[in-house]
Each structure stands twice: as structure tokens, then as C-alpha cells.
Design an enzyme around this catalytic site. Sequence first.
Site, PDB file in Angstrom:
ATOM      1  N   HIS A  28       0.998  -1.240   0.364  1.00 29.54           N
ATOM      2  CA  HIS A  28       0.281  -0.065  -0.120  1.00 29.54           C
ATOM      3  C   HIS A  28       0.542   0.992  -0.230  1.00 29.54           C
ATOM      4  O   HIS A  28       0.402   2.404   0.186  1.00 29.54           O
ATOM      5  CB  HIS A  28      -0.817   0.019   1.572  1.00 29.54           C
ATOM      6  N   LYS A  41      -8.519  13.238   5.123  1.00 30.68           N
ATOM      7  CA  LYS A  41      -6.801  12.104   4.309  1.00 30.68           C
ATOM      8  C   LYS A  41      -6.351  12.390   6.051  1.00 30.68           C
ATOM      9  O   LYS A  41      -6.469  13.544   6.417  1.00 30.68           O
ATOM     10  CB  LYS A  41      -6.726  12.297   3.583  1.00 30.68           C
ATOM     11  N   ARG A  42      -5.787  11.601   6.561  1.00 33.45           N
ATOM     12  CA  ARG A  42      -4.502  11.931   7.036  1.00 33.45           C
ATOM     13  C   ARG A  42      -3.644  12.802   6.696  1.00 33.45           C
ATOM     14  O   ARG A  42      -3.497  13.775   5.691  1.00 33.45           O
ATOM     15  CB  ARG A  42      -3.757  10.869   7.066  1.00 33.45           C
ATOM     16  N   LYS A  62       0.414  14.416   0.959  1.00 39.92           N
ATOM     17  CA  LYS A  62      -0.533  14.286   0.926  1.00 39.92           C
ATOM     18  C   LYS A  62      -0.865  15.957   0.096  1.00 39.92           C
ATOM     19  O   LYS A  62      -1.363  16.962  -0.404  1.00 39.92           O
ATOM     20  CB  LYS A  62      -1.739  13.948   1.726  1.00 39.92           C
ATOM     21  N   THR A 118      -8.509   7.330  -1.774  1.00 42.61           N
ATOM     22  CA  THR A 118     -10.015   5.825  -1.592  1.00 42.61           C
ATOM     23  C   THR A 118     -10.803   7.076  -1.449  1.00 42.61           C
ATOM     24  O   THR A 118     -11.994   7.070  -1.765  1.00 42.61           O
ATOM     25  CB  THR A 118     -10.267   4.606  -0.322  1.00 42.61           C
ATOM     26  N   LYS A 178     -15.015   8.437  -3.598  1.00 43.76           N
ATOM     27  CA  LYS A 178     -16.126   8.486  -2.485  1.00 43.76           C
ATOM     28  C   LYS A 178     -16.899   9.614  -2.802  1.00 43.76           C
ATOM     29  O   LYS A 178     -17.770  10.157  -3.682  1.00 43.76           O
ATOM     30  CB  LYS A 178     -15.382   8.345  -1.008  1.00 43.76           C
TER      31      LYS A 178
HETATM   32  C1  26Q Z   1       4.016   1.624  10.033  1.00 44.12           C
HETATM   33  C2  26Q Z   1       5.134   1.373  10.551  1.00 44.12           C
HETATM   34  C3  26Q Z   1       5.164   1.735  12.350  1.00 44.12           C
HETATM   35  C4  26Q Z   1       3.917   1.893  12.451  1.00 44.12           C
HETATM   36  C5  26Q Z   1       3.174   2.572  11.979  1.00 44.12           C
HETATM   37  C6  26Q Z   1       2.912   2.358  10.197  1.00 44.12           C
HETATM   38  C7  26Q Z   1       1.759   2.363   9.733  1.00 44.12           C
HETATM   39  C8  26Q Z   1       0.773   2.378   9.389  1.00 44.12           C
HETATM   40  C9  26Q Z   1      -0.381   2.754   8.846  1.00 44.12           C
HETATM   41  C10 26Q Z   1       2.228   2.088   7.833  1.00 44.12           C
HETATM   42  C11 26Q Z   1       1.241   2.236   7.151  1.00 44.12           C
HETATM   43  C12 26Q Z   1       0.093   2.661   7.558  1.00 44.12           C
HETATM   44  C13 26Q Z   1      -0.964   2.629   6.844  1.00 44.12           C
HETATM   45  C14 26Q Z   1      -0.903   3.007   5.209  1.00 44.12           C
HETATM   46  C15 26Q Z   1      -2.340   3.805   4.725  1.00 44.12           C
HETATM   47  O1  26Q Z   1      -3.932   3.819   4.813  1.00 44.12           O
HETATM   48  N1  26Q Z   1      -2.010   3.405   2.940  1.00 44.12           N
HETATM   49  C16 26Q Z   1      -2.898   4.031   2.158  1.00 44.12           C
HETATM   50  O2  26Q Z   1      -3.755   2.501   1.904  1.00 44.12           O
HETATM   51  C17 26Q Z   1      -4.445   3.420   1.317  1.00 44.12           C
HETATM   52  C18 26Q Z   1      -5.640   2.126   0.686  1.00 44.12           C
HETATM   53  O3  26Q Z   1      -5.261   0.698   0.013  1.00 44.12           O
HETATM   54  C19 26Q Z   1      -4.028   3.762  -0.138  1.00 44.12           C
HETATM   55  O4  26Q Z   1      -5.483   3.976  -0.793  1.00 44.12           O
HETATM   56  C20 26Q Z   1      -2.901   4.783   0.330  1.00 44.12           C
HETATM   57  O5  26Q Z   1      -2.573   5.260  -0.816  1.00 44.12           O
HETATM   58  C21 26Q Z   1      -1.824   4.880   0.783  1.00 44.12           C
HETATM   59  O6  26Q Z   1      -1.395   5.657   1.518  1.00 44.12           O
END
Ligand code: 26Q
Length: 753
Positions: free
Chosen positions: A311, A491-492, A497, A598, A602
Site C-alpha cells: 500500500h 485524509k491523514r 498529501k 480512496t 467517495k
Molecule cells: C508502519 C510502521 C510503524 C508504524 C506504523 C506504520 C504504518 C501504519 C499505517 C504504516 C502504514 C499505515 C497505513 C497506510 C495506509 O493507509 N496506506 C494507504 O492505503 C490506501 C489503501 O490502499 C491507499 O489508498 C493510500 O494511497 C495509502 O496511503
Amino acid sequence: MTETEIALNEYCKKDIAHCTYEELYTALLHIVEAESQKRLYAVKGRKLYYISAEFLIGKLLSNNLINLGLYDDVKACLEAHGKSMARLEEVEPEPSLGNGGLGRLAACFLDSIATLNLPGDGIGLRYHCGLFRQNFTENFQNETPDFWLGSHDWAEKTAKTYPVSLAGKPYTARLYRIAVTGYEGRTNYLNLFDLDTVEQSVIRDGIRFDKTDIGKNLTLFLYPDDSDDAGRLLRIYQQYLMVSAGAQLILEECLERGSNLHNLHEYAAIQINDTHPSMVIPELIRLLCEKDIAFEEAVEIVTKTCAYTNHTILAEALEKWPKHYLEQVVPQLVPIIEELDTLARSQGSDSSTAIIDSDNVVHMAHMDIHFTHSTNGVAALHTEILKNSELNHFYRLYPEKFNNKTNGITFRRWLLKCNPELAAFIESLIGPDFKKDASRLERLADFAEDEAVLKQLSAIKRNNKSALAKWLEHTQNITVNPDSLFAIQSKRLHEYKRQQLNLLYLVHQYFEIKAGHLPPAPLTAVFGAKAAPAYIIAKDIIHALLVLSKVIAADAEVSGWLQIAFIENYNVTAAEKMIPACDLSEQISLASKEASGTGNMKFMLNGALTLGTMDGANVEIAEAVGNDNIYIFGQSSSQVIRRYGNGSYIAREWYEIDPNIRRAVDFLTSEKMLACGSAEHLGRLQNELIHKDWFQTLPDFNAYVVRKNQALADYAGNPLDWAKRTLLNISKAGFFSSDRTIAEYNSDIWHLG
Ligand code: 26Q
């Protein structure tokens, strides 16, 4: 009396009009659960297990009622007794068991899997607190725990437990289950694991907590702060609890259904959602070896059973763990991971594709690609970038493993539930088939020249904007003008972003308005975003936006034309109010950085036009709707990748050459901003933009201003044409249904049933 009314009366044992909303909520929760049980069907053949550290499911009551076909009945019944559905919905706490896109995608997928009548369960963790609650004090983000578990929640505590060894000590994982019922479909489960010993009392002030005793804190929080060692270790503990209990559950179910484990892949397909559940690979191998299967065969079985989804392209988000962390938490897996590393190296892997590198760091994604049969990206551009640059060494080793599955969203929550008026209007035009076959939305294009239809579409948007305005007034004490253009970026909060690009635009417009250059229409810039508690620059960006919103609101020359509404505690529930009310969807990440997005889908489905870069799934949205029906700007992903490659980007040069950029950046530390903002935070952000700007905000600034102002002019200049273009966007949204995505996963990877 309707069946619903009889059931409610029976459960509540008093007249509906005399029930409290809490009583009605509890009654409906039980009615829904009983109905869901009727849709449990035996599994034949392969069953899917979607393992994910996050499931951002949102509130469940209305969604479940819709999927069971009970919603209209219940609503009418409540209204007949003087009760409101909206008020009832407020009683339910939102389970925010995810951070953002990845977690929400997992939730949309569960809905689609059950809707398509496919056997497939989720496996995750039962966090006692979901993502932190965000509140703003003195223009800063503050975090407090989000206690969502109440006396009545959707997760049923089961008697099933599994032993899990953490740091050499025995623990017991307990299974909780949430029924997931598809739209006119079957019921599957979301399996969530927890420890009975977890204690809320170890929480200190805010979201800090005592990290010493994992028995007490393991599942307390979704993703503890990973900025210190204790946090990082806790993350590995969480992940192992999830995958070990999950792997045991999978093997148990497959054995029950007749597997001899040698043929595990004929009974189970396991999808690994990013690297967070990657330890399921060595754990399954370990468990199979315990059952007297030879190591080589166990590796082969697991490779055939598991598939991996990537992702992210951001290197810093790819999980890598120092080997000594794993030795401490999961010593039983380390020899297996070492063997896998040796095996990978013997199969032609070089140092760039090794699992354990020369610094003794374990690369989880590398293990996934070697020892699963499928690696997929989440949008066409993302998959191409993985193949051609980020994961090119792997692609050359295993071209056949790489495939794309463009993300999607469930239309039940993101249209039927959140925008009932639009859904009903669409149904009146093209019939109800689009609810299960989203491609039918194409038929809306037949009405592109129908003035009455276009006017009705605008009227629905206007109603949704008023509803959002009322909600903002009521919950956040923010007043907005529903006749302005609503441009929403939710979004986050992350530098890639580029909420900071939006910020610079707003400063620019502030100056333009002050100089008498009035825009064609008033603009309300709406934001919803949480920043990771330890992400300093992200928090500075929130601070700058909050301060700017105050500066603008206090300036009567500007405030009629420009307003910033930063929504506190953005979550799924807030998204359901914001998305139907949006005119312009801000998807402005630096090209090549957003894997898919995503939210973009929406907003499109709810009749917003997109202002975006050629990034992630924006590329596919642009292809679907055509250039006239989207506002694209900025550098292409190949330009960006080239700039990074030759190190040719120097932010300071852009700042010095361009007076508009300089004016906007300088304003961050102006007297006006410092009157209610912090010199430390604003100065740090300004410095970052001038001296670093890692996500190339400045080179895209002018193009962004031009396109956004074009959108404002079009919106004000030709409302009917704007409405026509929103209609065409909705008509092309069918491709972005998660039903389509799941059908593709099934036909290319899972082969269920
Ligand atoms: C990793 C290491 C340590 C702590 C936290 C993390 C961590 C936590 C959450 C790494 C990644 C995430 C979340 C990632 C995420 O939400 N990615 C998004 O995934 C969506 C679904 O595929 C995509 O539409 C987005 O583009 C993508 O940013």
C-alpha cells in the site's frame, strides 16, 4: 404492525415511544444479530482470510440495517413513534480501529466479499481504544484516548482461545467476532483477538501509558506511538498476537473442514494487508512443521496459500525490524526467518532483495514477495512504479507474481447510507440495479442534457451542504456559507498529501482579496485530518491552518469570500457528512507518492469534481471522466521521480524567484499570524518549506492556483454545466466499486468457493 415493530416491542417490553435511544439501539443490535445469523452458510472449497492490523469499520447499525433490507422499515417505525433515526445513530460509538485508507479499505472489502456471497473473514485485533480522539486547544492538536467499547458493542466474546508465546512467556488470545453481512448477501465474520488481562488503568495522561507489562497493555491502543523502542516492540507484540492466533484459527478451521494441511491452499487463501501481518508467513511454517510437515514443504504450502498487498511507495513506511527486536519478542520465528533468507539467497536473491540485510535488519516486505504467490499494488500507476522502480529487483526475479488491483469503495456505505437523497434520485432515473452492479451507473449519462435532472442534482448537493453546515454549527460551533464552493481535503495529515500546498493557496487568496481581486465565488476550504502524535511537521501544518482560519475570520474584507473550516476529530462518521456536501475534491498529493487514495472515489461518487495531480487512482479517474470533467495540475510522476533521482530540486530557488510563493511563505511568520500562532511552530514550517520541501510543494504552486481558480470560475459562471459534469463523474464511478475490486482479487488470486 410490521415485523420490525413486533420485534422491537418484544425486545423492549414497552411502547417504542417510551424507550430511550439507548434501549432502542440495544434492541436493534440484537435484532440485527439475529437476522445476520440466518445468513450464515457452510463453506465449500477455499475460504479467504483477510489479515489486517486495521479495520476502520465505522458505525455499524444503519449499515447493517441497509444490508439486511430493514433500514426503511425501522426508520418508518421509529418515526411513527416520534423517534429519529439520526438521533439513534448518535448513540452508537464509532469503532475507529484504523488510521486511514488501509484500514477503511479492509472494511469496504469485508462488505463487498459478503455482498458477492464469497466466504471470507477478517482477522485483526480488538483494540480497547481506537485511533486517538483529536481536539484543538489554542490552535494545536491534542490527543485523548478513544474508548469505544461499551456495555453493548458489536463484538461477541467467544469461548475460543489460543495459546501465544510472547518473549518466551505464555499468553492466551481470546477470539471476539463481529458479524459482517453483505448487501442481500451472506454473513461472514471479522475475527478480533484480545487478551483478557488488558487493563485500562495503565493509561496515564492523554494517550500515554505504562509500557512495561504487555499482559496489561498489548491491545489497549491501535498502533502505539512508534517513536521510541518500547513503542516499536509493542507493535511487534501486537502483530504476533494477531498472526499467531489467526494462523491457529485458520489451521483449526481447515482441519475441521477436512484438510490434511498438505493441501492447505485448497482450503484457505490468506491476504496479507501490507507488511503489518507478515509474520503470519514464518508462523504458519512453524505451526506446519510442528505437525510433522517438512520445512521445504511447509514453505511451499504457505507460498501457495498467501498473497501480499503493498500500500505504499514511501520507503519509511515499509516495515523493517532490527533482528534483535524479533529475537526478544518472537525468538521462535527467528531461525525460520533465517532459513527463509538463506532460501531466498539460494534462489538468486542478491543483497537488494535479501530478507536480512548486512546490518541485521529484517525487511518484512521482502519476505512477503519471496514467500507468497502474488504481490499487488493498489492502483495502476502504483503497480507500475513498484514494478519499474521501487521493487524492480523483485519484479525481475518474479514477473509473474506482480499484479494490479485498483482499490474500490463500498457503495452501500458511501452512497446509500451517507447520501440517501442522491441514491433515491439515481434510483428514480435508472432503477435499483446499480446497488449491486455499479457499472449500471453509466446509464446516468443519458440525462446529461436534461435540465430538470441537472437542477435536481444541484438541489440535492445544496441540501447536503446545508446539512453539513448545520452539523458543523451544532457539533463544532463553526458557521459556514452553504452558497460558497465547498472544497474539501480530508485524509491523514502527511507532507506527501500536501495540505501545506492548500495552505499556501489560501494565504495567496487572502492577499488577492485584500488587494481587491475578488474571486468569482466565495470559497469554503474544509479540512479533516489527524496527524500522528509524534509527527512534528504534520502538527505544525495543522497549527498553521487553524491560525490562518482565525486570521481570515477576523478580517471583514476577506471573510465573506474565504473561509477555512478545520473539522475536529475527523473519522468515518464525519466523512459520511462531509463527502456528500463536497463540490471540489482536493487530491493534491505529490505525483508518485499516493499509492491509490480512496477518498477521491467517495467524493466522485457523491458528485464532486476532482482537483488533483496525476497520482494514484486519480489517473484512472481522469481516464474515466475525460479531461473536461476533472481539474488536473502539476508535475507528472516521471518528472518527480527524475527530480528526486538527479537531486535537482532546490526549494530555495523557487522561493527566491517567485514573488507569489515568497509572499505566501513569508506570511506564515507575519505579525498577523504570530498574534495567535506560535513562532516556534510557524517558523519551523516556514523553514521546512524554504530549505527542504521534500514533497515539492513549490514547483506545483502556480499550477495549483490556476486550476483551482478555474474551478471557482466554472462553478460560478455556469452552474448547469457544472452539474452536468458532476453527473458524468457519478456515471463513471462504477469502476471504483469495491465489488469490482473484490471480483478481480477473487478471479486472479483467491479462487474462492
Ligand atoms: C508502519 C510502521 C510503524 C508504524 C506504523 C506504520 C504504518 C501504519 C499505517 C504504516 C502504514 C499505515 C497505513 C497506510 C495506509 O493507509 N496506506 C494507504 O492505503 C490506501 C489503501 O490502499 C491507499 O489508498 C493510500 O494511497 C495509502 O496511503
